[in-house]
Design an enzyme around this catalytic site. Sequence first.
Site, PDB file in Angstrom:
ATOM      1  N   HIS A 121      18.858  46.817   5.163  1.00  0.00           N
ATOM      2  CA  HIS A 121      19.148  47.483   6.447  1.00  0.00           C
ATOM      3  C   HIS A 121      20.517  48.138   6.428  1.00  0.00           C
ATOM      4  O   HIS A 121      21.116  48.333   7.480  1.00  0.00           O
ATOM      5  CB  HIS A 121      19.080  46.482   7.608  1.00  0.00           C
ATOM      6  CG  HIS A 121      17.705  46.020   7.954  1.00  0.00           C
ATOM      7  ND1 HIS A 121      16.997  45.153   7.161  1.00  0.00           N
ATOM      8  CD2 HIS A 121      16.895  46.323   9.001  1.00  0.00           C
ATOM      9  CE1 HIS A 121      15.813  44.912   7.714  1.00  0.00           C
ATOM     10  NE2 HIS A 121      15.715  45.617   8.829  1.00  0.00           N
ATOM     11  N   GLU A 155       5.387  53.518  10.394  1.00  0.00           N
ATOM     12  CA  GLU A 155       6.259  54.617   9.963  1.00  0.00           C
ATOM     13  C   GLU A 155       5.472  55.785   9.386  1.00  0.00           C
ATOM     14  O   GLU A 155       5.871  56.941   9.533  1.00  0.00           O
ATOM     15  CB  GLU A 155       7.286  54.116   8.936  1.00  0.00           C
ATOM     16  CG  GLU A 155       8.517  53.450   9.549  1.00  0.00           C
ATOM     17  CD  GLU A 155       8.246  52.052  10.082  1.00  0.00           C
ATOM     18  OE1 GLU A 155       7.165  51.493   9.799  1.00  0.00           O
ATOM     19  OE2 GLU A 155       9.111  51.507  10.801  1.00  0.00           O
TER      20      GLU A 155
END
Lengths: 326, 344
Positions: A129, A60
């Site tokens: 999430h 990321e």
Amino acid sequence: MPEMTYRDAVIRGIAQEMSRDPDVVFLGEDVAKAGGVFKATVGLYEQFGPLRVRDTPISEQAILGAAMGAAMTGLKPIAEIMFSDFFAVCFDYIANEFPKSRYMSNGQLKCPLVVRTGNGAGSRFGAQHSQSVENWCMMIPGLKVVAPSNPADVIGLMAAAVRDPDPVIFFEHKSLYPTKGEVPDGEIVDTLGSAKVVRPGKDATILALALMVPRALQAAERLKSEHGIDCEVIDVRSLVPLDTQTILGSLAKTHRLFTVEENPRLCGWGAEIVSIAADEAFYDLDGPPVRITTPHIPLPAADILEDIVLPTPDRIVETVSKSLNS
Amino acid sequence: MSTVRDRAPQPAGSGLNDDIGEEKRLELYRTQVTIREAEQRAYDLFLQNLVKGTSHLSLGQEAVAAGFGGAMRKGDLSFCTYRGHAHTLARGVSVEKVLGELMQRDNGLMRGKGGSMHLTSADHGVMGSYAIIGAHLPIACGAAWRAQYKGDKDVSTCFFGDGTTNIGAFHEALNFAAVWKLPVVFCCENNLYMEYTPISDVTAVPSPAGDRAGSYGLEKIVIDGNDADAVFRTARAAYEKARAGQGPSLIECLTYRHSGHSRADPAKYRPEGELDRWKQRDPIKIYRERLQQFGVSEKVISDIEADVRREVDEATEKCKAAPMPPLDILTTDVYADGGWAWRN
Ligand SMILES: Cc1ncc(C[n+]2csc(CCOP(=O)(O)OP(=O)(O)O)c2C)c(N)n1
Ligand SMILES: [Mg+2]
């Protein structure tokens, strides 16, 4: 007008901008050949080819850093971070790099990029999430932050974000991907920093964002039919820039303010808006502003638990009606 | 040092007319002396309380900046750290602009808005100095990706320290650059220390960058970072490789900082005698002797030194006389419209 899903609108929004400008490039994990874990980028690789639509390693920081370096030197990257929860592993770019390079360099550097990400709850994915982290970004000077609630806005705000010369964080709501809405044919270009009155009303203003917008609209219908309360619902759409004029204009008419926020309680986006209202519209208000938020807890996975922590139409109806009738 | 690929070149009979040549050597010397004098001046100005905030000097590490800077072409891009005065000067930015920023004056590179850790001069290809360890390695990858995508011929160079090889962004960037075959050169200045801790105390391999290169399919390159010729030759080869589309390089330059980590650090953590040993390998001393061995006259050498001192003196006076930044720049350039408005 033809209907399309929020998911397909993401694809169309990106495709519209990539067709227009060859400097628009797109990168992320599993986004190219696989079409994205939410299938929100299907077909882009086939349409624009491997040089413009690129799969990355699970890195990321490299994704956002590379987007920034490309943006600084002339491209207009769109970077995907699969789940917004993962902002925590690349937050340096969001908090320290994108938003500060122009200022620190006294205007020598630019950072025109878009980070799009799957945000929000409803998928029973649990605490890592499912979060709504738009408030993580709203608090950082130098960023722009948008969160569309419907397919037409997805396309129009995507275009506005890609064409904007500043770094824009684009929150897509995971639970909205399968939802449908009307979308006009042809190019759609919206403007950042504009809220939308999605239901006019005179008794109370309800501010909502993303998944909370359809819930607020449902609640408004029930408040009208069950309680005779006529609510104005505003889709805030853009947290930065913030369209305070539309919000304050509504308060001048309804005299009551409610926010419906998916983020946990502390420092949620509504807190900032309530403080602006207290500063600038205090004498317009006939009662205390009320924030309806997810409680200040990590999100649970089980459906029965997740369903009760997010603001629901029931909770909105109950809160607004009690507050107005007390 | 069996790992050193490019040893200090022996002065050959052909002397200055070898692959580097006289003109480039004089330029490399001038750059090193400029960095030395400017950094020394920055330290003096700090003692006079005229350099505020922090500052991280490259005294002793001049050959790395000069060698890389000398091998770059106009249009190539540099990504530096907080220890970036040297790399900024090596791209041709004036001493006045650098000292002005250190002194937080209106004549500084960023008019005092960035400070010593964020020196930026886009016109010179200095695309920022970054103070979050490792952050700029991925950013340099992105600039290189743009060059690859657009068919531009520039190469991006990212400078960082030994300590930076232990942060995630280093590894993400190396893998990313290798997989995408990007025209980027990673230069690790191994000065043996992080802030205060020896790098060997906290690193699983002896060469913090070199021993990691193989993980990314790259050649292990560890060189004498105090010899500007060795640095220049290695950088030049890496740039040729990058421009030919052959992908990234990771170069570890062994060097040593003569001063502490940052302004007030007396560097007491260094073992007795270590600094003296490295001072015998002072890059400026090495290069001055190299020029003499090659027959450059004492006059040419001392003229360069006098010239640089004059430039640094003049820059110092200009900076002392320069006004502080005006308050109205406080809110400029937060956003691209030039202002800071976050609401209507
Ligand atoms: C992410 C992060 N962690 C820690 C620091 C604090 N810090 C600043 S410089 C430094 C040492 C870096 O060492 P090295 O990479 O060897 O560079 P050098 O200073 O020796 O040039 C540290 C730990 C930082 N700026 N950023
Ligand atoms: Mg170090």
